[in-house]
Enzyme design. Structure first.
Site, PDB file in Angstrom:
ATOM      1  N   GLN A 147      76.360  65.148  71.879  1.00 30.93           N
ATOM      2  CA  GLN A 147      76.985  64.543  70.582  1.00 30.93           C
ATOM      3  C   GLN A 147      76.668  62.593  70.885  1.00 30.93           C
ATOM      4  O   GLN A 147      76.237  62.096  70.103  1.00 30.93           O
ATOM      5  CB  GLN A 147      78.575  64.616  70.470  1.00 30.93           C
ATOM      6  CG  GLN A 147      79.011  63.876  69.447  1.00 30.93           C
ATOM      7  CD  GLN A 147      80.474  63.713  69.144  1.00 30.93           C
ATOM      8  OE1 GLN A 147      81.258  64.062  70.446  1.00 30.93           O
ATOM      9  NE2 GLN A 147      81.207  63.265  68.276  1.00 30.93           N
TER      10      GLN A 147
ATOM     11  N   TYR B 291      88.624  70.224  82.812  1.00 30.38           N
ATOM     12  CA  TYR B 291      87.756  69.057  82.384  1.00 30.38           C
ATOM     13  C   TYR B 291      88.346  67.862  82.966  1.00 30.38           C
ATOM     14  O   TYR B 291      87.528  67.125  83.438  1.00 30.38           O
ATOM     15  CB  TYR B 291      87.502  69.250  81.078  1.00 30.38           C
ATOM     16  CG  TYR B 291      86.882  67.923  80.295  1.00 30.38           C
ATOM     17  CD1 TYR B 291      85.517  67.675  80.841  1.00 30.38           C
ATOM     18  CD2 TYR B 291      87.603  67.229  79.394  1.00 30.38           C
ATOM     19  CE1 TYR B 291      84.895  66.395  79.716  1.00 30.38           C
ATOM     20  CE2 TYR B 291      87.028  66.158  78.896  1.00 30.38           C
ATOM     21  CZ  TYR B 291      85.579  65.814  79.159  1.00 30.38           C
ATOM     22  OH  TYR B 291      85.013  64.829  78.331  1.00 30.38           O
TER      23      TYR B 291
ATOM     24  N   ASP C 257      67.867  70.777  84.172  1.00 28.26           N
ATOM     25  CA  ASP C 257      69.201  71.255  84.396  1.00 28.26           C
ATOM     26  C   ASP C 257      69.705  70.339  85.638  1.00 28.26           C
ATOM     27  O   ASP C 257      69.206  70.577  86.856  1.00 28.26           O
ATOM     28  CB  ASP C 257      69.156  72.836  84.785  1.00 28.26           C
ATOM     29  CG  ASP C 257      70.536  73.174  85.118  1.00 28.26           C
ATOM     30  OD1 ASP C 257      71.495  72.411  85.332  1.00 28.26           O
ATOM     31  OD2 ASP C 257      70.837  74.457  85.061  1.00 28.26           O
TER      32      ASP C 257
HETATM   33  P1  NAD Z   1      78.102  67.284  74.528  1.00 27.21           P
HETATM   34  O1  NAD Z   1      78.652  68.460  75.014  1.00 27.21           O
HETATM   35  O2  NAD Z   1      78.019  67.008  73.074  1.00 27.21           O
HETATM   36  O3  NAD Z   1      77.031  66.782  75.084  1.00 27.21           O
HETATM   37  C1  NAD Z   1      76.373  67.343  76.737  1.00 27.21           C
HETATM   38  C2  NAD Z   1      75.015  67.489  76.741  1.00 27.21           C
HETATM   39  O4  NAD Z   1      74.839  67.795  77.999  1.00 27.21           O
HETATM   40  C3  NAD Z   1      74.235  68.753  75.787  1.00 27.21           C
HETATM   41  O5  NAD Z   1      73.158  68.424  75.128  1.00 27.21           O
HETATM   42  C4  NAD Z   1      73.951  69.862  76.886  1.00 27.21           C
HETATM   43  O6  NAD Z   1      72.920  70.668  76.500  1.00 27.21           O
HETATM   44  C5  NAD Z   1      73.685  69.025  78.106  1.00 27.21           C
HETATM   45  N1  NAD Z   1      73.988  69.779  79.385  1.00 27.21           N
HETATM   46  C6  NAD Z   1      75.083  70.572  79.717  1.00 27.21           C
HETATM   47  N2  NAD Z   1      74.737  71.290  80.875  1.00 27.21           N
HETATM   48  C7  NAD Z   1      73.758  70.445  81.487  1.00 27.21           C
HETATM   49  C8  NAD Z   1      73.133  70.518  82.536  1.00 27.21           C
HETATM   50  N3  NAD Z   1      73.423  71.422  83.528  1.00 27.21           N
HETATM   51  N4  NAD Z   1      72.152  69.950  82.787  1.00 27.21           N
HETATM   52  C9  NAD Z   1      71.493  69.024  81.812  1.00 27.21           C
HETATM   53  N5  NAD Z   1      72.272  68.768  80.704  1.00 27.21           N
HETATM   54  C10 NAD Z   1      73.245  69.550  80.464  1.00 27.21           C
HETATM   55  O7  NAD Z   1      78.974  66.026  75.017  1.00 27.21           O
HETATM   56  P2  NAD Z   1      79.188  64.616  74.498  1.00 27.21           P
HETATM   57  O8  NAD Z   1      80.246  64.618  73.544  1.00 27.21           O
HETATM   58  O9  NAD Z   1      77.905  64.033  74.164  1.00 27.21           O
HETATM   59  O10 NAD Z   1      79.790  63.877  75.773  1.00 27.21           O
HETATM   60  C11 NAD Z   1      78.944  63.157  76.844  1.00 27.21           C
HETATM   61  C12 NAD Z   1      79.784  62.743  78.021  1.00 27.21           C
HETATM   62  O11 NAD Z   1      80.776  61.754  77.479  1.00 27.21           O
HETATM   63  C13 NAD Z   1      80.518  63.893  78.639  1.00 27.21           C
HETATM   64  O12 NAD Z   1      80.404  63.796  79.769  1.00 27.21           O
HETATM   65  C14 NAD Z   1      81.873  63.892  78.289  1.00 27.21           C
HETATM   66  O13 NAD Z   1      82.671  64.471  79.137  1.00 27.21           O
HETATM   67  C15 NAD Z   1      81.994  62.514  77.950  1.00 27.21           C
HETATM   68  N6  NAD Z   1      83.064  62.186  76.821  1.00 27.21           N
HETATM   69  C16 NAD Z   1      82.741  62.592  75.728  1.00 27.21           C
HETATM   70  C17 NAD Z   1      83.728  62.404  74.664  1.00 27.21           C
HETATM   71  C18 NAD Z   1      83.634  62.823  72.952  1.00 27.21           C
HETATM   72  O14 NAD Z   1      84.612  62.733  72.077  1.00 27.21           O
HETATM   73  N7  NAD Z   1      82.540  63.146  72.593  1.00 27.21           N
HETATM   74  C19 NAD Z   1      85.034  61.776  74.826  1.00 27.21           C
HETATM   75  C20 NAD Z   1      85.025  61.497  76.318  1.00 27.21           C
HETATM   76  C21 NAD Z   1      84.209  61.626  77.198  1.00 27.21           C
HETATM   77  C1  AKB Z   2      87.165  66.497  74.459  1.00 27.45           C
HETATM   78  O1  AKB Z   2      87.854  66.546  73.379  1.00 27.45           O
HETATM   79  O2  AKB Z   2      87.127  67.411  75.534  1.00 27.45           O
HETATM   80  C2  AKB Z   2      86.577  64.993  74.367  1.00 27.45           C
HETATM   81  C3  AKB Z   2      86.927  64.243  75.293  1.00 27.45           C
HETATM   82  C4  AKB Z   2      88.377  63.468  74.784  1.00 27.45           C
HETATM   83  O3  AKB Z   2      86.981  64.148  76.386  1.00 27.45           O
HETATM   84  N1  AKB Z   2      86.308  64.773  73.140  1.00 27.45           N
END
Ligand code: NAD
Ligand code: AKB
Length: 315
Positions: free
Chosen positions: A14, A141, A51
């Site tokens: 995302q 998480y 990976d």
């Molecule tokens: P997401 O799940 O949309 O994307 C994660 C990506 O990582 C995916 O494309 C997946 O294919 C890839 N991935 C998973 N396992 C993998 C591996 N072993 N090796 C390589 N790639 C791998 O997550 P996101 O929403 O884009 O979030 C990105 C980061 O931001 C995460 O660390 C998440 O915890 C953090 N975060 C996101 C949010 C949110 O609302 N989106 C909020 C707080 C924190």
């Molecule tokens: C989730 O809901 O897990 C994420 C985050 C707030 O870390 N969007």
């Protein structure tokens, strides 16, 4: 070869989808190496299948491209993580250690490690949750992010690795779909609205959570990474705030533009996760240290989300 080559791990997720494009625009197509488990059609730029749990593959890519900065975005998020707690711990921690170790061993100057509001639990004050408070996350998480924050500080103090981090709220954008979080409802709701469908919400109508529009989240990420090193006083992770709202309030903001939009509430296991998270966040430390300030509120975000998703639907 660029002096400051950037590796993005989890580039097709995302945040990665949007951040990759922004970094390509700022630093040039060749300066950014996107990586993920699989390629994605339509992607333009340098891409490596990776990976990140495989240290040797990660190190080979870092050495091949002479990487100087890593944005480590790969993780299993809160809701998906609760389906397989031990695997989630294993994957999130392995990814984090591999990234921090590869940085230490290969002179990678800077690392971005995203944390989350999921580090907080019911021991933290839920209103304007302070920067420094007791962390008792209730999800695997959240536990992996809280541990990651401490390891980030450890790698900075012990080895001088410049790891920077933000505790993102739930991120809402039109460019990409979320991947297994508790705040995902706030993206899905807009997709339902533009398709003329009713929305079944997995949270109760009065569950208030901190959220942020994608554009603000991306700007924050780049601002913290560009800030002078002496301005970064928090080496665990910075609280970050923008807006807070309930499912009922986001639905009401949509109804102002689509009066016929309907929402029903069918809370599931994700309600339990959300009820232990903060309702609002005190981000004064990020404001003080690197001048962070959000630009979007619920009304302006809803207007853009609906307009951009409608445009996409026409294509
Ligand atoms: P997401 O799940 O949309 O994307 C994660 C990506 O990582 C995916 O494309 C997946 O294919 C890839 N991935 C998973 N396992 C993998 C591996 N072993 N090796 C390589 N790639 C791998 O997550 P996101 O929403 O884009 O979030 C990105 C980061 O931001 C995460 O660390 C998440 O915890 C953090 N975060 C996101 C949010 C949110 O609302 N989106 C909020 C707080 C924190
Ligand atoms: C989730 O809901 O897990 C994420 C985050 C707030 O870390 N969007």
């Amino acid at each position: 070869m660029s002096k400051n080559k950037i590796l993005i791990i989890g580039a097709h997720g995302q945040i990665g989808t949007v951040l990759t494009k922004e970094l390509q625009e700022i630093y040039g197509l060749d300066a950014v190496v996107a990586s993920d488990l699989k390629p994605k059609s339509g992607f333009s730029g340098v891409f490596e299948i990776l990976d990140g749990t495989d240290f040797e593959s990660l190190q080979a890519i870092v050495q091949k491209h002479e990487i100087k900065q890593i944005y480590h975005l790969a993780a299993i998020l809160s809701a998906r993580g609760e389906q397989a707690p031990l695997d989630t711990w294993e994957i999130n921690m392995k990814l984090m250690f591999n990234v921090f170790e590869v940085a230490r061993l290969n002179q990678v100057g800077k690392v971005f490690f995203p944390s989350s509001i999921a580090v907080f639990g019911d021991e933290a004050s839920p209103i304007l949750t302070p920067q420094d408070t007791f962390l008792n996350p209730a999800t695997v998480y959240g536990m992996s992010k809280a541990s990651g924050e401490n390891w980030a500080q450890y790698y900075f103090t012990k080895y001088g690795i410049d790891i920077r981090s933000i505790r993102y709220p739930g991120i809402i954008g039109y460019q990409s779909l979320p991947g297994g979080g508790t705040t995902d409802y706030a993206v899905e709701i807009y997709h339902k609205a533009i398709n003329g469908e009713d929305f079944s919400c997995f949270l109760k109508k009065d569950t208030q959570l901190p959220m942020i529009f994608m554009d603000d989240a991306i700007r924050a990420t780049i601002e913290i990474m560009e800030a002078p090193i002496e301005s970064i006083s928090v080496r665990t992770s910075y609280n970050m705030a923008s807006m807070s709202f309930t499912p009922e309030e986001i639905a009401d903001s949509i109804k102002e533009i689509y009066p016929d939009f309907k929402i029903e509430y069918h809370p599931d296991y994700r309600q339990e996760i959300a009820s232990k998270w903060p309702q609002s966040i005190d981000d004064s430390k990020a404001q003080e240290d690197w001048n962070w300030k959000a630009q979007y509120d619920l009304k302006s975000m809803t207007a853009i989300m609906l307009e951009k998703l409608e445009d996409k639907n026409k294509i």
